[in-house]
Design a protein around this motif. Structure first.
Motif, PDB file in Angstrom:
ATOM      1  N   LYS A 167      -6.757 -10.987  -2.738  1.00 45.84           N
ATOM      2  CA  LYS A 167      -6.463  -9.604  -3.130  1.00 45.84           C
ATOM      3  C   LYS A 167      -7.449  -9.122  -4.189  1.00 45.84           C
ATOM      4  O   LYS A 167      -7.979  -8.008  -4.113  1.00 45.84           O
ATOM      5  N   LEU A 168      -7.702  -9.966  -5.179  1.00 46.43           N
ATOM      6  CA  LEU A 168      -8.643  -9.595  -6.248  1.00 46.43           C
ATOM      7  C   LEU A 168     -10.060  -9.522  -5.699  1.00 46.43           C
ATOM      8  O   LEU A 168     -10.844  -8.656  -6.100  1.00 46.43           O
ATOM      9  N   ASP A 169     -10.391 -10.453  -4.821  1.00 44.49           N
ATOM     10  CA  ASP A 169     -11.717 -10.478  -4.205  1.00 44.49           C
ATOM     11  C   ASP A 169     -11.986  -9.177  -3.440  1.00 44.49           C
ATOM     12  O   ASP A 169     -13.069  -8.598  -3.527  1.00 44.49           O
ATOM     13  N   ALA A 170     -10.976  -8.731  -2.714  1.00 46.19           N
ATOM     14  CA  ALA A 170     -11.130  -7.504  -1.935  1.00 46.19           C
ATOM     15  C   ALA A 170     -11.325  -6.296  -2.840  1.00 46.19           C
ATOM     16  O   ALA A 170     -12.032  -5.349  -2.510  1.00 46.19           O
ATOM     17  N   GLY A 171     -10.712  -6.363  -4.030  1.00 47.38           N
ATOM     18  CA  GLY A 171     -10.803  -5.223  -4.928  1.00 47.38           C
ATOM     19  C   GLY A 171     -12.041  -5.212  -5.787  1.00 47.38           C
ATOM     20  O   GLY A 171     -12.523  -4.148  -6.174  1.00 47.38           O
ATOM     21  N   SER A 172     -12.590  -6.410  -6.071  1.00 46.54           N
ATOM     22  CA  SER A 172     -13.698  -6.470  -7.021  1.00 46.54           C
ATOM     23  C   SER A 172     -15.008  -6.905  -6.408  1.00 46.54           C
ATOM     24  O   SER A 172     -16.067  -6.712  -6.990  1.00 46.54           O
ATOM     25  N   GLY A 173     -14.927  -7.563  -5.237  1.00 48.28           N
ATOM     26  CA  GLY A 173     -16.154  -8.042  -4.601  1.00 48.28           C
ATOM     27  C   GLY A 173     -16.771  -9.254  -5.253  1.00 48.28           C
ATOM     28  O   GLY A 173     -17.917  -9.573  -5.047  1.00 48.28           O
ATOM     29  N   CYS A 174     -15.980  -9.965  -6.071  1.00 50.37           N
ATOM     30  CA  CYS A 174     -16.513 -11.165  -6.711  1.00 50.37           C
ATOM     31  C   CYS A 174     -15.576 -12.318  -6.477  1.00 50.37           C
ATOM     32  O   CYS A 174     -14.386 -12.128  -6.215  1.00 50.37           O
ATOM     33  N   ASN A 175     -16.113 -13.528  -6.588  1.00 48.50           N
ATOM     34  CA  ASN A 175     -15.285 -14.718  -6.420  1.00 48.50           C
ATOM     35  C   ASN A 175     -14.491 -14.992  -7.684  1.00 48.50           C
ATOM     36  O   ASN A 175     -14.908 -14.661  -8.792  1.00 48.50           O
TER      37      ASN A 175
END
Length: 213
Positions: A201-209
């Motif tokens: 979910k965070l990856d999709a929102g921020s584009g970072c690992n």
């Protein structure tokens, strides 16, 4: 015992001194760690062989994980950590169970500090690995957690995730303390699954690992 260049560089990656995409320069590393360039060169070659570093032209940079690699890592982590929890329920000494319980209690102090909570999280999981009393499993989990260092930041920074993770840790310890191997295994697998879900979910929102869980 003095750490060698390999251990020093690996520790620096694990602690976030060098993050995915950062370039590692032989001379700079030798100066930072106070060692000669030859052991640094050998350490860099070893880390490249282990896929911790990758080539960017002539430079070596800290590797990063793509979506598929991340998913594969979490599958292996859930299975191996689940096994560790099941074995810990069978083999952990009362003292080891007490340490796990104390770690969960103490880690509430880090809820407002994601970086500290991430370090505490690694200590907790490592303690479960050791409590499994299976040296070969511990070695494999060390490799898995080494790859986790290639995730730039912590999923424990997500709002509410830290408190939820500690609740999940408490459930794992409760099952281990009760000698409930299947319960401990299921609780740890569910914990890893929730960490992966949060990361996606965070990856999709921020584009970072993101690291941790």
């Amino acid at each position: 015992m003095q750490k060698d260049a390999y251990a020093l560089i690996l520790e620096a990656i694990d602690n976030g001194v060098y993050k995915p995409g950062d370039r590692l320069v032989e001379a700079e590393l030798a100066e930072r760690f106070g060692v000669s360039r030859t052991p640094v060169r050998e350490a860099l070659q070893r880390l490249e062989t282990q896929s911790m570093l990758t080539r960017d032209g002539r430079s070596l940079i800290v590797a990063s994980l793509d979506h598929n690699q991340l998913a594969e890592l979490y599958v292996v982590r859930a299975e191996l950590e689940g096994l560790a929890a099941r074995l810990a329920a069978k083999h952990a000494t009362p003292e080891e169970v007490k340490v796990l319980s104390d770690l969960v209690e103490a880690d509430h102090a880090h809820l407002d500090d994601p970086a500290a909570l991430s370090r505490a999280n690694r200590r907790f999981h490592k303690q479960i690995h050791l409590a499994s009393h299976n040296r070969y499993l511990v070695q494999q989990l060390d490799l898995v957690h080494r790859s986790m260092a290639l995730l730039a930041t912590t999923s424990l920074a997500a709002e509410g995730r830290g408190a939820a993770a500690l609740g999940e840790h408490a459930a794992i310890v409760k099952a281990i303390a009760a000698g409930d191997g299947i319960g401990a295994q299921d609780a740890l697998r569910a914990h890893i699954s929730k960490a992966f879900e949060t990361r996606l979910k965070l990856d999709a929102g921020s584009g970072c690992n993101l690291e941790g869980g």
